[in-house]
Design an enzyme around this catalytic site. Structure first.
Site, short mmCIF file in Angstrom:
data_model
loop_
_atom_site.label_atom_id
_atom_site.label_comp_id
_atom_site.label_asym_id
_atom_site.label_seq_id
_atom_site.Cartn_x
_atom_site.Cartn_y
_atom_site.Cartn_z
CE LYS A 26 -3.78 -0.61 2.43
NZ LYS A 26 -4.39 -0.82 3.75
NE ARG A 96 -5.22 3.44 3.70
CZ ARG A 96 -5.24 3.68 2.40
NH1 ARG A 96 -4.61 4.74 1.90
NH2 ARG A 96 -5.87 2.85 1.58
N GLY A 105 -6.39 -10.54 8.37
CA GLY A 105 -5.93 -10.78 9.74
C GLY A 105 -5.23 -9.56 10.30
CG MET A 107 -5.74 -2.62 13.37
SD MET A 107 -4.93 -1.14 14.00
CE MET A 107 -5.13 -0.03 12.62
NE ARG A 349 -5.97 -4.22 -3.53
CZ ARG A 349 -6.45 -4.50 -2.33
NH1 ARG A 349 -5.66 -4.96 -1.40
NH2 ARG A 349 -7.72 -4.32 -2.06
CG HIS A 465 -7.74 -46.53 -12.24
ND1 HIS A 465 -9.08 -46.49 -12.58
CD2 HIS A 465 -7.09 -47.07 -13.28
CE1 HIS A 465 -9.22 -47.01 -13.78
NE2 HIS A 465 -8.02 -47.37 -14.24
CB SER A 774 9.15 -42.19 -21.80
OG SER A 774 8.05 -41.42 -21.38
CB CYS A 841 4.76 -40.50 -20.35
SG CYS A 841 5.43 -41.98 -19.56
CE1 TYR A 861 7.52 -37.61 -24.68
CE2 TYR A 861 9.60 -37.71 -25.89
CZ TYR A 861 8.57 -38.34 -25.21
OH TYR A 861 8.59 -39.69 -25.03
P1 ADP Z 1 -7.80 -2.16 3.32
O1 ADP Z 1 -6.38 -2.57 3.39
O2 ADP Z 1 -8.70 -3.01 4.11
O3 ADP Z 1 -8.24 -1.92 1.92
P2 ADP Z 1 -7.43 0.67 3.57
O4 ADP Z 1 -6.26 1.09 4.36
O5 ADP Z 1 -7.30 0.70 2.12
O6 ADP Z 1 -7.87 -0.75 4.09
O7 ADP Z 1 -8.63 1.56 4.02
C1 ADP Z 1 -9.96 1.25 3.72
C2 ADP Z 1 -10.70 2.45 3.18
O8 ADP Z 1 -10.60 3.51 4.08
C3 ADP Z 1 -10.13 2.99 1.89
O9 ADP Z 1 -10.60 2.29 0.79
C4 ADP Z 1 -10.66 4.40 1.92
O10 ADP Z 1 -11.98 4.43 1.43
C5 ADP Z 1 -10.66 4.74 3.37
N1 ADP Z 1 -9.50 5.57 3.67
C6 ADP Z 1 -8.26 5.18 4.06
N2 ADP Z 1 -7.45 6.24 4.23
C7 ADP Z 1 -8.19 7.33 3.93
C8 ADP Z 1 -7.93 8.72 3.90
N3 ADP Z 1 -6.72 9.21 4.19
N4 ADP Z 1 -8.93 9.54 3.54
C9 ADP Z 1 -10.14 9.04 3.24
N5 ADP Z 1 -10.46 7.76 3.25
C10 ADP Z 1 -9.50 6.88 3.60
MG MG Z 2 -7.86 -0.73 0.68
#
Ligand code: ADP
Ligand code: MG
Ligand code: MG
Length: 890
Positions: A26, A96, A105, A107, A349, A465, A774, A841, A861
């Protein structure tokens, strides 16, 4: 001084897409987007190295981290003109998580961080929108309270529902500021009650609380399990992104959305995704309101596409989409927010896609000049082509799961349950759709398997089989569904308290291993022009030839249709089970004097000659390898009394003497018993007949078509040079006899399977009398690991799940053990004979990972089931490209 913090946006980009390991996916892509001029709210990334340092130091941060974070935060403040924690113009941020690869898993994101009882008033004043400010505040408490402080999410949800009920509103956008104030109070009480602590008012405390929660989540059990399952080392660590907030919840000229730059299910070059007006973050996926489509072309009359509702922002998004695709040269999955008609990018991504989409996108992008042909070849996972060659279950259909087994042969099939191969044939002949259900299958069932729509077994693995034969025929197969109890007598199959009877309908999904009750609708495969385009490109770059394992005319036709360049394995024993032949086969085995045996064998000759002629004709001059009789004799023995009597009459012997003969022939360990060349050596008449049939057919078809046919005669289960020497000599004598009778000759090869460790080890000696090798990697795996492929199901899955083996060695070659023997066999063989033809084979011949290995060994092959031929062609091309790259860089 170690640099722990990297800034992005607002004119300072210290990271880039290439820094994924340090900044996480990210963070790296936020920096990359900002650096190519896209509108990214400024922020900074705390590196994955901090995560590692944190755990190495007993959950303590490096001493200079706080200072670096403060400096980076200050830069963000200056860039947006707001101050973190300021009572009049507060900067809010999101926190994030972001590992190298996206990982469930970890946060959840916390938005609107920095709000408290004072700053919320500042936000209300500066935005002139009280509702928005309090909506943001309650969202923040909700997210921070649950994600960082561990208050159960539903505690907040319940309160909100109560409030909505009391206010008589259904939509949260209809809640007024004054009401949100009340709700915020209640939220804080809940936090106090649940945690015994007040909700933190200090923005700095909030910030570090959230940062620590991200790093803490790296070691939580969910993340830990996911990493183990996906081979992600704990040492990678996660990064933390802190980013200035932009607001999609500030009114009707605001929105938030998630979309793909092309349709991820079909690959069409159409902007695809969803958005919501006046919403924030996860609202789109949380199902709070119904999200709306992006493009007008994809919207129904009652929908409000973004293209119409927010035309300016949409236009900007289309521009960004173009830039992103040109820059990343791949389809992107993006997250964005619109604040007061201005677009902000929050994530990009490369997008996950179906097999069909992967194919279409790769071809389209190559034709658009975005990527090269070679890149297009590498963009399509070979295994996914399977999905394109078979009908699949309609994803929209209703399904009632009965049980699950192994996804042994892909595609979807529905039919009535039938428990014997004979009944399958009868009912199929009447045009009924039937599924053959067996505890396990044997060569005797092959005709039933052929007539059935699909095959279900309750025992056996991916190379049992049933699995091997079904894949070969392109029949759907779910194997080893151990949860099902089959009762042949009662004609039932049961899981728990659900019992299905013979004649009831079931549906198999051979791609997932699922077994459904009743008939589930399917959708037919569509082989697009893109498919042949990709195959053509793959053929240009691959070195390995691709042949098919086939013995019936139908399989041979399929193989050619899919581009096979010959047959690498034609198993003659399958031809012995035809109802018109099996009687003679049984007489051949059960007779104990050579003269009667000869009579039975002579009766088989015309059948075999006909079998081979058909295949030669279909393959029109392409190489065909025919393996002489291989399986243990017991597979052909008469089973029931009726069968025994039949054979006794034909042979003019007593049933008693035949019974005695049968028990004399039965073996404790047939797979290591009287089979392969051992049969050919002790009953030379059998191989002589087969060699004669091959040569006579080759001569006849050569004359008939004018094509030079060069049959390849293959002797199975050779462990010693002497075995091949003896069988070769006998074969050559028979060939010479046929030549003399017919007054003509042709070229032919005699070679052997390498499927015993001894054969691989002494390959230099064996090569003295072989024209080709083979590698029979099914048996070679079985004999090298001392692991029966039919019985491994009881513990092999445990081995793979617990990392004792990286993969099922019958599916993907065990490079270190079996692979080392293949390499040794190939090298030793070529030492003796530099032009020795080398192929494989076993089932591995259709497995992409194994094919990459065979490319590195330099085999000529691979040979695989007809339906795997396209997979192998693509995998061989990718392997060749990978080798080229490796050579260039060394
Ligand atoms: P995930 O990894 O679960 O996708 P994100 O970190 O992408 O989580 O955050 C989820 C959502 O939170 C993003 O798709 C966006 O809509 C919102 N978000 C994250 N950061 C911001 C920000 N700085 N301003 C506005 N919305 C945000
Ligand atoms: Mg996201
Ligand atoms: Mg074998």
């Amino acid at each position: 001084m170690t640099k722990w913090v990297y800034s992005f946006g607002g004119g300072l980009n210290e990271g880039s897409a290439g820094m994924r390991n340090l900044l996480g996916g990210k963070g790296a892509n936020l920096a990359e987007m900002a650096s190519i001029g896209l509108p990214v709210p400024p922020g900074f990334t705390i590196t994955t190295e901090v995560c590692s340092a944190y755990y190495d130091n007993g959950n303590a941060y490096p001493a200079d981290l706080a200072e670096q974070v403060a400096a980076a935060l200050h830069r963000v403040e200056k860039s947006v003109g707001l101050v973190f924690g300021d009572a009049t113009a507060p900067l809010l941020v999101s926190v994030r998580s972001g590992a190298r690869v996206s990982m469930p898993g970890m946060m959840d994101t916390v938005l609107n961080l920095g709000l408290n009882d004072e700053t919320v008033e500042g936000l209300a004043a500066s935005s002139k929108d009280e509702r928005f400010a309090w909506d943001s505040y309650r969202r923040f408490i909700q997210m921070y309270g649950s994600v960082v402080m561990g208050v159960p999410h539903h505690r907040f949800e319940d309160l909100l529902e109560q409030a909505k009920h009391g206010l008589g509103v259904t939509d949260d956008t209809a809640i007024k500021a004054s009401d949100w104030r009340e709700i915020v109070k209640d939220y804080k009480d809940v936090v106090q009650k649940e945690t015994g602590k007040p909700f933190p008012n200090d923005p700095q405390e909030q910030l570090w609380g959230a940062i620590s929660a991200v790093f803490g989540s790296w070691m939580n059990p969910r993340a830990h399990t996911y990493r183990k399952l996906h081979d992600i080392p704990a040492s990678w660590g996660t990064a933390v992104n802190v980013q200035a907030m932009v607001f999609g919840n500030m009114g009707d000229d605001c929105a938030t959305g998630v979309c793909f730059t092309r349709d991820p299910s079909t690959g069409e070059n159409i902007f695809y995704g969803e958005y919501l007006v006046n919403a924030q973050g996860e609202d789109v996926v949380a199902g709070i309101r119904t999200p709306q489509p992006m493009s007008a072309a994809r919207a129904t009359a009652d929908q409000s596409p973004m293209e119409k509702v927010l035309p300016e922002a949409y236009k900007e998004l289309m521009r960004v989409r173009d830039i992103l695709e040109k820059h990343y040269r791949d389809m992107q999955d993006i997250e964005f927010t619109v604040q007061s008609n201005v677009l902000y990018m929050l994530q990009t991504r490369s997008g996950k896609r179906t097999a069909a989409a992967a194919l279409k996108i790769a071809i389209d992008m190559a034709q658009e000049g975005l990527i090269t042909q070679e890149e297009a070849i590498q963009r399509v996972p070979p295994g996914s082509l399977d999905q394109l060659l078979h009908p699949t279950l309609d994803p929209k259909a209703e399904k009632n799961l009965f049980s699950r087994g192994l996804p042994a042969s892909p595609g979807a099939a529905a039919g009535a349950i039938v428990f014997t191969a004979e009944e399958v044939e009868d009912r199929a002949a009447k045009g009924e759709d039937v599924i053959l259900v067996r505890i396990e299958t044997s060569p005797e069932d092959v005709h039933g398997m052929h007539a059935a729509r699909g095959v279900l077994t309750t025992r056996g693995g991916m190379t049992s089989h049933a699995a091997v034969v079904a894949r070969g025929m392109g029949r759907v197969c779910v194997a080893g569904a151990g949860g099902i109890t089959v009762d042949y007598k009662a004609q039932t199959m049961t899981v728990g308290n659900v019992t299905l009877k013979g004649g009831d309908w079931i549906t198999l999904d051979g791609g997932t291993g699922a077994v459904y009750v009743g008939k589930v609708a399917t959708i037919p495969p569509t082989l697009s022009g893109d498919f042949s385009t990709l195959m053509g490109w793959a053929d240009e770059v691959r070195r390995l030839r691709v042949r098919a394992n086939a013995e019936t005319p139908e399989d041979a036709e399929t193989a050619r249709r899919f581009g096979a360049e010959g047959i690498g394995l034609s198993r003659t024993e399958h031809m012995f089970f035809g109802p018109d032949r099996i009687g003679f086969v049984r007489q051949m085995i059960m007779s104990d004097d050579p003269a009667t045996r000869k009579k039975a064998i002579d009766a088989l000759l015309p059948f075999q000659r006909d079998d081979f002629s058909q295949i030669f004709r279909i393959m029109s001059g392409l190489p065909v390898t025919i393996r002489l009789l291989d399986p243990p004799l017991h597979e052909f023995l008469p089973h029931g009394e009726a069968e025994l009597e039949e054979v006794a009459t034909a042979l003019g012997q007593s049933v008693e003497s035949l019974r005695a003969r049968r028990s004399a022939l039965s073996e404790a360990n047939p797979m290591l018993g009287h089979r392969g060349c051992r049969l050919g050596i002790t009953y030379p008449e059998i191989y002589a007949m087969q060699v004669r049939a091959i040569i006579e057919a080759a001569i006849a078809v050569s004359k008939e078509t004018g094509q030079a046919i060069v049959p390849e005669i293959m002797i199975p289960l050779v462990g010693m040079k002497t075995e091949l020497e003896v069988t070769r000599k006998a074969a050559e004598a028979e060939v010479a006899a046929v030549f003399k009778e017919q007054g003509t000759t042709l070229d032919y090869l005699i070679g052997t399977m390498i499927e015993l460790p001894r054969a691989a080890i002494t390959a230099d000696q064996i090569a003295e009398v072989a024209d080709f090798f083979s590698f029979g990697t099914n048996d070679l795996t079985q004999t090298t690991l001392g692991l029966s492929r039919d019985d491994a199901g009881s513990f092999l899955p445990y081995y793979v799940d617990h990392g004792l083996l990286p993969k099922d060695p019958f599916v993907s070659i065990d490079r270190e053990g079996v692979g080392a023997l293949v390499r040794m066999g190939a090298e030793n063989g070529r030492k003796t004979k530099s032009n020795l033809k080398l192929g494989v084979c076993g089932e591995h011949g259709g497995d992409p990972d194994s094919i990459a290995f065979f490319e590195s060994v330099g085999l000529d092959y691979v040979s695989c089931s007809p339906f795997r031929v396209p997979v192998a062609r693509l995998a061989a091309a990718q392997a060749a490209l990978a080798m080229k790259k490796e050579k260039a860089s060394s």
